[in-house]
Motif scaffolding. Structure first.
Motif, PDB file in Angstrom:
ATOM      1  N   SER A   1       2.193  11.492 -12.524  1.00 40.14           N
ATOM      2  CA  SER A   1       2.273  12.124 -13.594  1.00 40.14           C
ATOM      3  C   SER A   1       2.479  11.296 -14.692  1.00 40.14           C
ATOM      4  N   ASP A   2       3.168  10.147 -14.466  1.00 41.54           N
ATOM      5  CA  ASP A   2       3.587   9.276 -15.798  1.00 41.54           C
ATOM      6  C   ASP A   2       2.770   8.024 -15.593  1.00 41.54           C
ATOM      7  N   ILE A   3       1.651   8.055 -14.801  1.00 41.07           N
ATOM      8  CA  ILE A   3       0.635   6.712 -14.994  1.00 41.07           C
ATOM      9  C   ILE A   3      -0.553   7.135 -15.732  1.00 41.07           C
ATOM     10  N   ALA A   4      -0.826   6.530 -16.979  1.00 36.83           N
ATOM     11  CA  ALA A   4      -1.966   6.952 -17.790  1.00 36.83           C
ATOM     12  C   ALA A   4      -3.003   5.870 -17.692  1.00 36.83           C
ATOM     13  N   GLY A   5      -4.240   6.479 -17.822  1.00 34.34           N
ATOM     14  CA  GLY A   5      -5.272   5.883 -18.407  1.00 34.34           C
ATOM     15  C   GLY A   5      -5.543   4.614 -17.412  1.00 34.34           C
ATOM     16  N   ILE A   6      -5.544   3.350 -18.253  1.00 33.50           N
ATOM     17  CA  ILE A   6      -5.813   1.963 -17.708  1.00 33.50           C
ATOM     18  C   ILE A   6      -4.896   1.916 -16.472  1.00 33.50           C
ATOM     19  N   LYS A   7      -3.718   1.924 -16.515  1.00 34.61           N
ATOM     20  CA  LYS A   7      -2.638   1.673 -15.333  1.00 34.61           C
ATOM     21  C   LYS A   7      -3.232   2.576 -14.082  1.00 34.61           C
ATOM     22  N   GLN A   8      -3.593   3.744 -14.283  1.00 32.74           N
ATOM     23  CA  GLN A   8      -4.188   4.793 -13.174  1.00 32.74           C
ATOM     24  C   GLN A   8      -5.309   3.918 -12.613  1.00 32.74           C
ATOM     25  N   LYS A   9      -6.177   3.415 -13.121  1.00 33.69           N
ATOM     26  CA  LYS A   9      -7.553   2.823 -12.954  1.00 33.69           C
ATOM     27  C   LYS A   9      -7.077   1.550 -12.106  1.00 33.69           C
ATOM     28  N   GLN A  10      -6.219   0.673 -12.329  1.00 31.73           N
ATOM     29  CA  GLN A  10      -5.827  -0.537 -11.656  1.00 31.73           C
ATOM     30  C   GLN A  10      -4.943  -0.116 -10.455  1.00 31.73           C
ATOM     31  N   LEU A  11      -4.472   0.849 -10.520  1.00 32.18           N
ATOM     32  CA  LEU A  11      -3.700   1.205  -9.349  1.00 32.18           C
ATOM     33  C   LEU A  11      -4.829   1.597  -8.310  1.00 32.18           C
ATOM     34  N   TYR A  12      -5.862   2.714  -8.573  1.00 35.25           N
ATOM     35  CA  TYR A  12      -7.003   3.031  -7.790  1.00 35.25           C
ATOM     36  C   TYR A  12      -7.466   1.744  -7.080  1.00 35.25           C
ATOM     37  N   LYS A  13      -7.770   0.785  -8.007  1.00 38.03           N
ATOM     38  CA  LYS A  13      -8.397  -0.553  -7.635  1.00 38.03           C
ATOM     39  C   LYS A  13      -7.738  -1.397  -6.638  1.00 38.03           C
ATOM     40  N   SER A  14      -6.316  -1.324  -6.857  1.00 36.29           N
ATOM     41  CA  SER A  14      -5.279  -2.171  -6.064  1.00 36.29           C
ATOM     42  C   SER A  14      -5.441  -1.569  -4.553  1.00 36.29           C
ATOM     43  N   ILE A  15      -5.364  -0.116  -4.529  1.00 34.03           N
ATOM     44  CA  ILE A  15      -5.301   0.713  -3.247  1.00 34.03           C
ATOM     45  C   ILE A  15      -6.663   0.325  -2.589  1.00 34.03           C
ATOM     46  N   GLN A  16      -7.968   0.209  -3.348  1.00 30.97           N
ATOM     47  CA  GLN A  16      -9.102   0.246  -2.618  1.00 30.97           C
ATOM     48  C   GLN A  16      -9.085  -1.207  -1.894  1.00 30.97           C
ATOM     49  N   LEU A  17      -8.513  -2.190  -2.819  1.00 32.04           N
ATOM     50  CA  LEU A  17      -8.697  -3.548  -2.422  1.00 32.04           C
ATOM     51  C   LEU A  17      -7.740  -3.876  -1.234  1.00 32.04           C
ATOM     52  N   LYS A  18      -6.681  -3.052  -0.892  1.00 35.54           N
ATOM     53  CA  LYS A  18      -5.824  -3.112   0.368  1.00 35.54           C
ATOM     54  C   LYS A  18      -6.581  -2.416   1.537  1.00 35.54           C
ATOM     55  N   LEU A  19      -6.941  -1.462   1.026  1.00 36.93           N
ATOM     56  CA  LEU A  19      -7.670  -0.584   2.219  1.00 36.93           C
ATOM     57  C   LEU A  19      -8.911  -1.452   2.712  1.00 36.93           C
TER      58      LEU A  19
ATOM     59  N   LEU B   1       0.732  -1.418  -0.088  1.00 40.71           N
ATOM     60  CA  LEU B   1       0.062   0.063   0.134  1.00 40.71           C
ATOM     61  C   LEU B   1       0.904   1.209   0.105  1.00 40.71           C
ATOM     62  N   GLY B   2       1.878   1.223   0.792  1.00 41.38           N
ATOM     63  CA  GLY B   2       3.015   2.512   0.840  1.00 41.38           C
ATOM     64  C   GLY B   2       3.493   2.499  -0.628  1.00 41.38           C
ATOM     65  N   ILE B   3       3.760   1.635  -1.283  1.00 37.66           N
ATOM     66  CA  ILE B   3       4.768   1.720  -2.561  1.00 37.66           C
ATOM     67  C   ILE B   3       3.223   2.141  -3.593  1.00 37.66           C
ATOM     68  N   GLU B   4       2.190   1.914  -3.574  1.00 36.98           N
ATOM     69  CA  GLU B   4       1.261   2.128  -4.354  1.00 36.98           C
ATOM     70  C   GLU B   4       0.908   3.643  -4.066  1.00 36.98           C
ATOM     71  N   LEU B   5       0.858   4.013  -3.002  1.00 37.90           N
ATOM     72  CA  LEU B   5       0.500   5.491  -2.659  1.00 37.90           C
ATOM     73  C   LEU B   5       1.738   6.486  -3.043  1.00 37.90           C
ATOM     74  N   SER B   6       2.698   5.891  -2.843  1.00 42.16           N
ATOM     75  CA  SER B   6       3.831   6.654  -3.517  1.00 42.16           C
ATOM     76  C   SER B   6       3.768   6.921  -5.007  1.00 42.16           C
ATOM     77  N   ARG B   7       3.233   5.843  -5.916  1.00 48.22           N
ATOM     78  CA  ARG B   7       3.022   5.885  -7.331  1.00 48.22           C
ATOM     79  C   ARG B   7       1.894   6.710  -7.468  1.00 48.22           C
ATOM     80  N   LEU B   8       0.899   6.575  -6.636  1.00 50.82           N
ATOM     81  CA  LEU B   8      -0.348   7.797  -6.836  1.00 50.82           C
ATOM     82  C   LEU B   8       0.128   9.230  -6.737  1.00 50.82           C
ATOM     83  N   VAL B   9       0.884   9.539  -5.805  1.00 55.11           N
ATOM     84  CA  VAL B   9       1.522  10.735  -5.393  1.00 55.11           C
ATOM     85  C   VAL B   9       2.273  11.338  -6.558  1.00 55.11           C
ATOM     86  N   LEU B  10       3.187  10.322  -7.078  1.00 55.43           N
ATOM     87  CA  LEU B  10       3.957  10.658  -8.285  1.00 55.43           C
ATOM     88  C   LEU B  10       3.479  10.418  -9.638  1.00 55.43           C
TER      89      LEU B  10
END
Length: 246
Positions: free
Chosen positions: A173-191, A162-171
């Motif tokens: 800018s280089d995460i586009a479209g589908i990958k950003q949605k997958q990141l949100y879902k992964s964070i939501q699942l862990k929470l 979760l810490g790693i994914e939150l850091s990716r979320l904060v930074l």
């Protein structure tokens, strides 16, 4: 919840499974701590205590902690074995045997914890081993079904990821479209897993104060619901289809 495997699983399948079984793990863990002063959902502490007791030359106590580790390992091994064997006959029912065995273990601890056998109470070590075996079964089952996306019995790895994914979320800018949605879902699942584990711990602690080891009947009931859930949903869809055809 369990029946969908591989590419057939969706985010919501994993979310439902993770939420429900994290409550189970939280309740079992706090019950083990309050009743036996033993963590039952992770092994890190047991390894530390095992090393400490070896250093202090308290070999009997060290063997107890080693036994805890082996019970969790055996539970994971048994879960994988049962799923592989059952899946050979019915690929969509591989989960039934390990979940059923976990229910039996939890109910047994709930009953045996207050029952005298041969005039004495069954030892807390034996009962704690049964809980560790149950959690090993559950962790391996969920890991295999979700293809390592969901783990419900320990939080260290979850908080790390979760810490790693939150850091990716904060930074991000280089995460586009589908990958950003997958990141949100992964964070939501862990929470969801962390929150439900916490809720299970609070609920289990409250229940243990009033009904002691009978608290374990509640997670056993939740597991029983997971066995019925897919069948109930499947029958519901069949009924709805038949109604629409009329």
């Amino acid at each position: 919840m369990f029946r969908h495997i591989g590419k057939g699983r969706t985010f919501f399948h994993n979310l439902r499974l993770a939420s429900l079984l994290s409550v189970v793990a939280g309740m079992v863990n706090i019950t083990g701590v309050l009743a036996f002063q033993t963590l039952t959902t992770n092994l890190t502490g047991h390894f530390a205590f095992f090393a400490e007791e070896l250093f202090l030359r308290s070999y009997t106590t060290a063997l107890v902690y080693l036994l805890y580790v082996l019970c969790f390992l055996f539970g994971a091994f048994l879960s994988g074995l049962l799923m592989e064997k059952t899946s050979q006959f019915n690929p969509h029912a591989g989960y039934v045997a390990p979940v059923s065995l976990e229910i039996i273990l939890l109910v047994s601890v709930g009953l045996l914890g207050s029952m005298k056998i041969g005039g004495t109470l069954l030892s807390s070590t034996s009962l704690a081993c049964m809980l560790l075996l149950a959690m090993g079964l559950q962790n391996a089952l969920v890991t295999k079904v979700s293809q390592s996306v969901v783990r419900t019995t320990h939080l260290t790895g979850l908080f790390t990821d979760l810490g790693i994914e939150l850091s990716r979320l904060v930074l991000g800018s280089d995460i586009a479209g589908i990958k950003q949605k997958q990141l949100y879902k992964s964070i939501q699942l862990k929470l969801a897993i962390i929150s439900c584990f916490f809720v299970g711990g609070i609920l289990g602690g409250f229940c243990h104060r009033h009904i002691a080891l009978s608290t374990l009947f509640i997670p056993a009931g939740l597991l029983l619901f997971t066995l019925w859930y897919d069948q109930i949903l499947f029958r519901y869809y069949r009924i709805m289809r038949s109604i629409r055809k009329r």
